[in-house]
Design a protein around this motif. Sequence first.
Motif, PDB file in Angstrom:
ATOM      1  N   ARG A 133       4.289  -8.084  10.280  1.00 47.00           N
ATOM      2  CA  ARG A 133       4.399  -7.149   9.161  1.00 47.00           C
ATOM      3  C   ARG A 133       5.367  -6.056   9.540  1.00 47.00           C
ATOM      4  O   ARG A 133       5.674  -5.856  10.701  1.00 47.00           O
ATOM      5  N   LYS A 134       5.803  -5.320   8.549  1.00 44.03           N
ATOM      6  CA  LYS A 134       6.651  -4.159   8.805  1.00 44.03           C
ATOM      7  C   LYS A 134       5.768  -3.002   9.225  1.00 44.03           C
ATOM      8  O   LYS A 134       4.607  -2.891   8.816  1.00 44.03           O
ATOM      9  N   SER A 135       6.318  -2.124  10.052  1.00 37.04           N
ATOM     10  CA  SER A 135       5.577  -0.935  10.480  1.00 37.04           C
ATOM     11  C   SER A 135       5.136  -0.115   9.276  1.00 37.04           C
ATOM     12  O   SER A 135       4.021   0.401   9.235  1.00 37.04           O
ATOM     13  N   SER A 136       6.008   0.001   8.286  1.00 38.12           N
ATOM     14  CA  SER A 136       5.679   0.804   7.106  1.00 38.12           C
ATOM     15  C   SER A 136       4.481   0.219   6.361  1.00 38.12           C
ATOM     16  O   SER A 136       3.650   0.954   5.824  1.00 38.12           O
ATOM     17  N   GLU A 137       4.348  -1.114   6.359  1.00 39.16           N
ATOM     18  CA  GLU A 137       3.217  -1.739   5.685  1.00 39.16           C
ATOM     19  C   GLU A 137       1.911  -1.410   6.409  1.00 39.16           C
ATOM     20  O   GLU A 137       0.889  -1.117   5.780  1.00 39.16           O
ATOM     21  N   ILE A 138       1.952  -1.430   7.723  1.00 34.50           N
ATOM     22  CA  ILE A 138       0.763  -1.102   8.503  1.00 34.50           C
ATOM     23  C   ILE A 138       0.370   0.352   8.278  1.00 34.50           C
ATOM     24  O   ILE A 138      -0.805   0.672   8.106  1.00 34.50           O
ATOM     25  N   VAL A 139       1.340   1.252   8.234  1.00 35.85           N
ATOM     26  CA  VAL A 139       1.061   2.665   7.994  1.00 35.85           C
ATOM     27  C   VAL A 139       0.461   2.856   6.601  1.00 35.85           C
ATOM     28  O   VAL A 139      -0.513   3.594   6.427  1.00 35.85           O
ATOM     29  N   ARG A 140       1.010   2.176   5.593  1.00 40.84           N
ATOM     30  CA  ARG A 140       0.456   2.270   4.235  1.00 40.84           C
ATOM     31  C   ARG A 140      -0.990   1.781   4.188  1.00 40.84           C
ATOM     32  O   ARG A 140      -1.866   2.420   3.595  1.00 40.84           O
ATOM     33  N   LEU A 141      -1.263   0.653   4.839  1.00 42.67           N
ATOM     34  CA  LEU A 141      -2.624   0.117   4.866  1.00 42.67           C
ATOM     35  C   LEU A 141      -3.584   1.088   5.557  1.00 42.67           C
ATOM     36  O   LEU A 141      -4.703   1.308   5.097  1.00 42.67           O
ATOM     37  N   ALA A 142      -3.122   1.677   6.659  1.00 44.24           N
ATOM     38  CA  ALA A 142      -3.965   2.632   7.392  1.00 44.24           C
ATOM     39  C   ALA A 142      -4.241   3.870   6.548  1.00 44.24           C
ATOM     40  O   ALA A 142      -5.368   4.378   6.512  1.00 44.24           O
ATOM     41  N   LEU A 143      -3.232   4.355   5.839  1.00 48.51           N
ATOM     42  CA  LEU A 143      -3.428   5.519   4.973  1.00 48.51           C
ATOM     43  C   LEU A 143      -4.388   5.208   3.830  1.00 48.51           C
ATOM     44  O   LEU A 143      -5.247   6.018   3.498  1.00 48.51           O
TER      45      LEU A 143
END
Length: 100
Positions: free
Chosen positions: A42-52
Amino acid sequence: MHYNAFRVHCVWEAGTMPRQITVRLPDDLGRALATAARRGRRKSSEIVRLALEEYLGTIDRRGGRAADRVRPLIGALDSGIPDLAERHRDYLRERLKRGR
């Protein structure tokens, strides 16, 4: 302390203009994010969005006072000891003596 900066591209569901933020991460957290992105493909941005989303959803679900959140649990458990509330210290002392 050195930080890595990641740009996170967020598109709001309401169809408004996309928002972009820059997040500064300590090196160890940046490496962990990069590793998770690689492993999860996955993209880092996708992981950050999911975490948020998860974090913010948890905050919304928790709302209210702590006492209000546990109110349904009060009296829900039966210890089998009828006077536990009045003699809790006595029972605790007994338990500690047996443990030694």
